[in-house]
Design a protein around this motif. Structure first.
Motif, PDB file in Angstrom:
ATOM      1  N   LEU A 251      48.162  55.067 -11.761  1.00 55.54           N
ATOM      2  CA  LEU A 251      48.948  55.074 -12.983  1.00 55.54           C
ATOM      3  C   LEU A 251      49.592  53.709 -13.194  1.00 55.54           C
ATOM      4  O   LEU A 251      50.243  53.173 -12.302  1.00 55.54           O
ATOM      5  CB  LEU A 251      50.036  56.158 -12.882  1.00 55.54           C
ATOM      6  CG  LEU A 251      50.993  56.272 -14.073  1.00 55.54           C
ATOM      7  CD1 LEU A 251      50.239  56.694 -15.325  1.00 55.54           C
ATOM      8  CD2 LEU A 251      52.108  57.264 -13.761  1.00 55.54           C
ATOM      9  N   ARG A 252      49.392  53.159 -14.375  1.00 51.54           N
ATOM     10  CA  ARG A 252      49.972  51.855 -14.711  1.00 51.54           C
ATOM     11  C   ARG A 252      50.785  51.988 -15.995  1.00 51.54           C
ATOM     12  O   ARG A 252      50.500  52.831 -16.845  1.00 51.54           O
ATOM     13  CB  ARG A 252      48.866  50.819 -14.940  1.00 51.54           C
ATOM     14  CG  ARG A 252      48.011  50.525 -13.729  1.00 51.54           C
ATOM     15  CD  ARG A 252      48.725  49.604 -12.775  1.00 51.54           C
ATOM     16  NE  ARG A 252      47.817  49.064 -11.768  1.00 51.54           N
ATOM     17  CZ  ARG A 252      48.187  48.236 -10.805  1.00 51.54           C
ATOM     18  NH1 ARG A 252      49.441  47.840 -10.719  1.00 51.54           N
ATOM     19  NH2 ARG A 252      47.324  47.785  -9.913  1.00 51.54           N
TER      20      ARG A 252
ATOM     21  N   PHE B 244      45.493  53.948 -16.989  1.00 50.04           N
ATOM     22  CA  PHE B 244      45.009  54.069 -15.626  1.00 50.04           C
ATOM     23  C   PHE B 244      44.172  52.844 -15.261  1.00 50.04           C
ATOM     24  O   PHE B 244      43.515  52.247 -16.108  1.00 50.04           O
ATOM     25  CB  PHE B 244      44.117  55.313 -15.458  1.00 50.04           C
ATOM     26  CG  PHE B 244      44.872  56.614 -15.402  1.00 50.04           C
ATOM     27  CD1 PHE B 244      45.641  56.936 -14.300  1.00 50.04           C
ATOM     28  CD2 PHE B 244      44.795  57.522 -16.455  1.00 50.04           C
ATOM     29  CE1 PHE B 244      46.323  58.130 -14.228  1.00 50.04           C
ATOM     30  CE2 PHE B 244      45.483  58.716 -16.406  1.00 50.04           C
ATOM     31  CZ  PHE B 244      46.249  59.028 -15.282  1.00 50.04           C
ATOM     32  N   SER B 245      44.193  52.498 -13.966  1.00 45.43           N
ATOM     33  CA  SER B 245      43.281  51.481 -13.438  1.00 45.43           C
ATOM     34  C   SER B 245      42.642  52.053 -12.174  1.00 45.43           C
ATOM     35  O   SER B 245      43.290  52.804 -11.436  1.00 45.43           O
ATOM     36  CB  SER B 245      44.013  50.173 -13.130  1.00 45.43           C
ATOM     37  OG  SER B 245      44.966  50.368 -12.093  1.00 45.43           O
ATOM     38  N   PRO B 246      41.376  51.722 -11.909  1.00 46.31           N
ATOM     39  CA  PRO B 246      40.699  52.281 -10.739  1.00 46.31           C
ATOM     40  C   PRO B 246      41.117  51.594  -9.444  1.00 46.31           C
ATOM     41  O   PRO B 246      41.341  50.386  -9.411  1.00 46.31           O
ATOM     42  CB  PRO B 246      39.217  52.017 -11.033  1.00 46.31           C
ATOM     43  CG  PRO B 246      39.219  50.828 -11.934  1.00 46.31           C
ATOM     44  CD  PRO B 246      40.476  50.915 -12.751  1.00 46.31           C
ATOM     45  N   LYS B 247      41.248  52.381  -8.374  1.00 42.27           N
ATOM     46  CA  LYS B 247      41.490  51.842  -7.040  1.00 42.27           C
ATOM     47  C   LYS B 247      40.147  51.565  -6.359  1.00 42.27           C
ATOM     48  O   LYS B 247      39.078  51.946  -6.864  1.00 42.27           O
ATOM     49  CB  LYS B 247      42.271  52.847  -6.188  1.00 42.27           C
ATOM     50  CG  LYS B 247      43.652  53.169  -6.695  1.00 42.27           C
ATOM     51  CD  LYS B 247      44.342  54.141  -5.722  1.00 42.27           C
ATOM     52  CE  LYS B 247      45.723  54.518  -6.168  1.00 42.27           C
ATOM     53  NZ  LYS B 247      46.379  55.464  -5.212  1.00 42.27           N
TER      54      LYS B 247
ATOM     55  N   GLU C 250      45.076  64.699 -14.580  1.00 45.48           N
ATOM     56  CA  GLU C 250      45.358  63.702 -13.541  1.00 45.48           C
ATOM     57  C   GLU C 250      46.685  63.008 -13.815  1.00 45.48           C
ATOM     58  O   GLU C 250      47.456  62.734 -12.886  1.00 45.48           O
ATOM     59  CB  GLU C 250      44.231  62.672 -13.488  1.00 45.48           C
ATOM     60  CG  GLU C 250      44.471  61.490 -12.549  1.00 45.48           C
ATOM     61  CD  GLU C 250      44.617  61.889 -11.088  1.00 45.48           C
ATOM     62  OE1 GLU C 250      45.145  61.077 -10.304  1.00 45.48           O
ATOM     63  OE2 GLU C 250      44.215  63.017 -10.727  1.00 45.48           O
ATOM     64  N   LEU C 251      46.980  62.738 -15.084  1.00 45.91           N
ATOM     65  CA  LEU C 251      48.250  62.114 -15.440  1.00 45.91           C
ATOM     66  C   LEU C 251      49.413  63.011 -15.031  1.00 45.91           C
ATOM     67  O   LEU C 251      50.375  62.543 -14.406  1.00 45.91           O
ATOM     68  CB  LEU C 251      48.291  61.839 -16.946  1.00 45.91           C
ATOM     69  CG  LEU C 251      49.610  61.279 -17.502  1.00 45.91           C
ATOM     70  CD1 LEU C 251      49.953  59.958 -16.845  1.00 45.91           C
ATOM     71  CD2 LEU C 251      49.522  61.121 -19.024  1.00 45.91           C
TER      72      LEU C 251
END
Length: 221
Positions: A63-64, A53-56, A26-27
């Motif tokens: 991506l953070r 990562f942070s969830p939407k 995913e990255l």
């Protein structure tokens, strides 16, 4: 946008965080998408910040970059964000609304060439730096608010538009769609002139009620 660092600051070089094996695909998918869009590029900078990562809301991953160390040595932009209560009060007599959301808002703001190397993030696939403004930098919100206020000032002063970073609300006191259309088109033409893109899927047009900054607004208040 620029990243003004305090005198005596040295390049930030933080150790990367562990990326779980099931997240590496995913990255890379997100990195590849950003590369193709010209939003990031490969880097050889002395700066480096770790990724996470942070969830939407929809369950997908965003991506953070952890820019906390860079932000600690960045001079703050004094431009204020609007007071939400003031924006809501300005719509008190409105009866028709259109809510526009910019496409990847912050990514439409280009970084100064000399500051792009400061935004480097470290991954198992190498180092990458941002060409446009990423989320997480200290002055991103204030700088973007400054831009949007400058671009839409004539509509804000005219009293039928308010803006909070990349959220734009157009409102009219009349129930007449034709009158609302004139205001909406004027704002869209200004955005087009300044090469700012709107995300149609997240925009709401000619509504009797609308959600804006967590509030539901209608002719009833």
């Amino acid at each position: 946008m620029d990243i003004p660092e305090r005198p005596g600051s040295r390049p930030v070089a933080s150790r990367p965080y562990l990326v779980a094996p099931h997240l590496k695909a995913e990255l890379w998918r997100q990195i590849e998408s950003l590369l193709k869009a010209g939003i990031i590029r490969e880097s050889h900078s002395f700066y480096s910040s770790p990724v996470l990562f942070s969830p939407k809301k929809d369950g997908k991953l965003r991506l953070r970059i952890d820019y906390r160390r860079l932000n600690q040595q960045t001079e703050r932009d004094p431009f204020p964000t609007p007071v939400v209560a003031d924006l809501i009060v300005s719509t008190r007599k409105a009866r028709m609304f259109s809510n526009l959301d910019l496409q990847a808002g912050f990514h439409q703001l280009r970084l100064q060439d000399c500051d792009q190397e400061k935004t480097v993030f470290s991954t198992p696939f190498g180092l990458f730096e941002w060409v446009t403004c990423p989320f997480g930098l200290a002055n991103t919100t204030g700088c973007f608010e400054h831009l949007m206020t400058d671009v839409l000032r004539e509509h804000i002063v005219a009293g039928y538009c308010c803006v909070y970073t990349d959220d734009i609300l157009i409102f009219t006191e009349s129930d007449d769609p034709a009158e609302h259309m004139l205001k909406l088109v004027a704002v869209l033409e200004t955005l087009h002139k300044n090469e700012l893109l709107v995300k149609s899927a997240k925009s709401e047009l000619f509504r009797r009620d609308v959600e804006f900054l967590g509030f539901k607004i209608s002719a009833k208040g």
